[in-house]
Design a protein around this motif. Structure first.
Motif, short mmCIF file in Angstrom:
data_model
loop_
_atom_site.label_atom_id
_atom_site.label_comp_id
_atom_site.label_asym_id
_atom_site.label_seq_id
_atom_site.Cartn_x
_atom_site.Cartn_y
_atom_site.Cartn_z
N UNK A 67 23.75 28.84 34.91
CA UNK A 67 23.33 30.12 35.49
C UNK A 67 24.53 30.94 35.94
N UNK A 68 25.55 31.02 35.08
CA UNK A 68 26.79 31.68 35.45
C UNK A 68 26.79 33.18 35.17
N UNK A 69 26.09 33.61 34.10
CA UNK A 69 26.22 34.98 33.64
C UNK A 69 25.97 36.02 34.71
N UNK A 70 24.93 35.82 35.53
CA UNK A 70 24.57 36.80 36.56
C UNK A 70 25.05 36.40 37.95
N UNK A 71 25.81 35.32 38.04
CA UNK A 71 26.28 34.81 39.34
C UNK A 71 27.68 35.34 39.62
N UNK A 72 27.78 36.23 40.56
CA UNK A 72 29.07 36.83 40.90
C UNK A 72 29.95 35.90 41.73
N UNK A 122 40.62 48.56 43.50
CA UNK A 122 39.45 49.23 42.94
C UNK A 122 38.62 48.33 42.05
N UNK A 123 38.86 47.02 42.06
CA UNK A 123 37.93 46.12 41.38
C UNK A 123 36.55 46.27 42.00
N UNK A 124 35.49 46.21 41.22
CA UNK A 124 34.17 46.64 41.70
C UNK A 124 33.55 45.78 42.78
N UNK A 125 33.97 44.51 42.90
CA UNK A 125 33.28 43.62 43.85
C UNK A 125 34.18 43.21 45.01
N UNK A 126 35.28 43.92 45.19
CA UNK A 126 36.14 43.67 46.34
C UNK A 126 35.34 43.94 47.62
N UNK A 127 35.34 42.96 48.51
CA UNK A 127 34.64 43.10 49.78
C UNK A 127 33.17 42.78 49.75
N UNK A 128 32.61 42.47 48.57
CA UNK A 128 31.19 42.13 48.49
C UNK A 128 31.00 40.66 48.81
N UNK A 129 30.17 40.36 49.77
CA UNK A 129 29.95 38.99 50.20
C UNK A 129 29.45 38.13 49.04
N UNK A 130 30.06 36.96 48.87
CA UNK A 130 29.63 36.01 47.85
C UNK A 130 30.12 36.30 46.46
N UNK A 131 30.86 37.39 46.28
CA UNK A 131 31.33 37.77 44.95
C UNK A 131 32.83 37.50 44.82
N UNK A 132 33.25 37.05 43.65
CA UNK A 132 34.67 36.89 43.38
C UNK A 132 35.29 38.28 43.14
N UNK A 133 36.30 38.64 43.91
CA UNK A 133 36.85 40.00 43.79
C UNK A 133 37.59 40.24 42.49
N UNK A 134 37.95 39.17 41.76
CA UNK A 134 38.67 39.33 40.50
C UNK A 134 37.80 39.90 39.38
N UNK A 135 36.47 39.83 39.54
CA UNK A 135 35.56 40.19 38.45
C UNK A 135 35.61 41.69 38.17
N UNK A 136 35.68 42.01 36.87
CA UNK A 136 35.62 43.39 36.41
C UNK A 136 34.30 43.67 35.67
N UNK A 137 33.88 42.76 34.81
CA UNK A 137 32.66 42.90 34.01
C UNK A 137 31.95 41.55 34.01
N UNK A 138 30.59 41.56 34.03
CA UNK A 138 29.87 40.28 34.06
C UNK A 138 28.66 40.33 33.14
N UNK A 139 27.92 39.21 33.13
CA UNK A 139 26.76 39.11 32.24
C UNK A 139 27.14 38.79 30.82
N UNK A 140 28.15 37.93 30.63
CA UNK A 140 28.66 37.56 29.32
C UNK A 140 28.39 36.09 29.02
#
Length: 498
Positions: free
Chosen positions: A183-188, A214-232
């Protein structure tokens, strides 16, 4: 070197006219219509051991990674070097078909530093690893980022490339097996099933990189800040268009749809759908979230019918074939080796066409040389191929009948050309290829030349004009004797008869 200087090096001539966030440019007006474009391939080297990726560097060489853990160099003038430029096979896990040394990117200042970034699966448990190396020095390794991946050996992703913003992008698969079992694709909260974006020109704290603010998930709880695109699922190959910087991602399908995604420059946080969706359809409704926004692929084809694993490519921006192919994204498939072209139209939609069905097996990657020309490598054959473009020869309205009879020790052939079109033919050359060892002797009503099995019959001075619906007949004596099979196809003035 600072990230700002790296970005400057990468964006000269790329973003000078197109700002960050702009839509990808439409193909140049000079490029011919996509349905008229064709690709040919020419083998230029062999002897590679399971090549996985290739990049061009400023001195004209191609750097090619081999799955066991080596980098080889090819130069158009000198060929493939026998010795490896770098060998890290002592630390690369090659268990399972998809593990190994998978991706390479040259640092923006490679010409002076010789630094490369490699993505590989590391011993002993297949950990997905992104490292920096001084080319030629295995001991120079600096590990940048890792992701545990011990459960299964497949779906490692492994592409790595610098974007037009100077940051390093790295693709990781969803963790393997099938059905996105982790269940990785949608798990930030995991890097699996993602493309990450890193500033590798600096260090932050104990990390060997910094996360761009300006990475999209910087500061979002539970999300890896390195992520740029997901659902792959398994983004084996992605690339940036040198003209404008838009991102093309080819994601290998589960078993129903292969897909290509195209994101405008600066598109942050795009959700490409896996494993809620595969291609344009729902794959697992339990993984879908009400109100979520999924980015549609721009190109799909059915797995098992037209291939088995999409091999993402590059947008052609070279000069040699610019009048034919500028702005064309070239992509292939590991099983079918079909080569497609995709373009974004002026209105923002995407069109596609088959460009070739080459006699090549198991292509694993396409790459771009420093001069902008495209190359292709294939897996177990271990070959390198140069890609060329040409205009398809359109069929013309004509019909050719070919009849033979035994004549002494040879055969007599009568050939009739009929103009089935609506305009006159003014001067004709009928071409064909003999299916055997036939040779043309004396002729009438035409001038015939033969090279090997290829024959061209040109009109005589008195029968060059053929009106619509009219016919002209010519003939020749040939050898050997006995009944002779007819050619299977004919051309008129270089175009196939239809």
């Amino acid at each position: 070197m600072s990230r700002r200087r790296w970005a400057s090096l990468l964006t000269v001539g790329v973003l000078a006219l197109v700002g960050v966030g702009a839509s990808p440019p439409a193909p140049a007006a000079a490029a011919i219509p996509l349905d008229q474009l064709a690709v040919t391939t020419t083998q230029v080297a062999f002897g590679l051991q399971r090549p996985t990726s290739l990049i061009g560097v400023p001195d004209g060489r191609l750097l090619i990674t081999e799955k066991p853990g080596r980098i080889r160099a090819f130069h158009p003038d000198t060929g493939l070097d026998a010795a490896a430029l770098l060998d890290i096979s002592d630390r690369v896990d090659v268990s399972g078909n998809e593990r190994g040394l998978l991706g390479i990117a040259a640092a923006p200042d490679f010409g002076t530093t010789g630094i490369v970034y490699l993505a590989y699966t590391a011993l002993p448990e297949g950990t997905l690893t992104l490292s920096r190396f001084q080319l030629g020095s295995p001991a120079s390794e600096q590990v940048i980022l890792t992701q545990a991946h011990a459960e299964f050996s497949n779906h490692n992703g492994g592409n790595v490339a610098f974007g037009p913003d100077g940051y390093l992008y790295w693709s990781l698969g969803d963790g393997g097996a099938a059905d996105d079992v982790l269940a990785s694709g949608q798990n930030l909260g995991t890097l699996l099933g993602k493309i990450v974006r890193l500033d590798v020109s600096r260090t932050c704290g104990t990390a060997a990189y910094c996360v761009p603010a300006d990475n999209p998930f910087v500061g979002q709880a539970g999300a890896r800040p390195e992520i740029w695109t997901y659902g792959l699922r398994n983004p084996w190959k992605f690339s940036f268009d040198p003209a404008g910087g838009s991102l093309w991602i080819a994601d290998v399908g589960q078993g129903t749809w292969e897909e290509v995604n195209h994101l405008a420059t600066g598109t942050a946080g795009a959700n490409l759908g896996w494993s809620c969706r595969e291609g344009l359809v729902v794959f697992n409704p339990d993984r879908c979230v009400a109100g979520a926004t999924y980015t549609d692929p721009v190109f799909t084809y059915p797995t098992s019918l037209q291939g088995c694993a999409v091999i993402g490519g590059h947008v052609y921006r070279g000069s040699r074939y610019a009048d034919l192919a500028d702005g064309t994204y070239v992509v292939t498939d590991y099983c079918s080796a079909t080569i497609w072209g995709i373009r974004q139209t002026a209105g923002g939609a995407h069109e596609s066409a088959v460009l070739a069905q080459p006699d090549i097996v198991q292509p694993t990657s396409l790459g771009v040389a420093a001069d902008g020309e495209l190359y292709l490598i294939n897996d177990l054959p271990g070959q390198l191929h140069r890609i060329s473009f040409e205009r398809k020869v359109p069929p013309v309205a004509c019909k050719v009948t070919y009849q033979t009879q035994v004549w002494g020790t040879g055969f007599l052939a009568n050939v009739t050309l009929t103009n089935t079109g609506s305009t006159p033919v003014d001067g004709w050359t009928v071409g064909w290829t003999f299916p055997g060892p036939q040779k043309v002797g004396s002729t009438w009503n035409s001038q015939v030349t033969q090279t090997g099995t290829t024959v061209a019959a040109r009109n005589a001075s008195w029968n060059g004009s053929v009106a619509p619906g009219a016919s002209v007949t010519f003939g020749f004596l040939g050898t050997p004797g006995g009944p002779q099979p007819a050619p299977t196809a004919f051309t008129l003035n270089g175009s196939p008869c239809a």
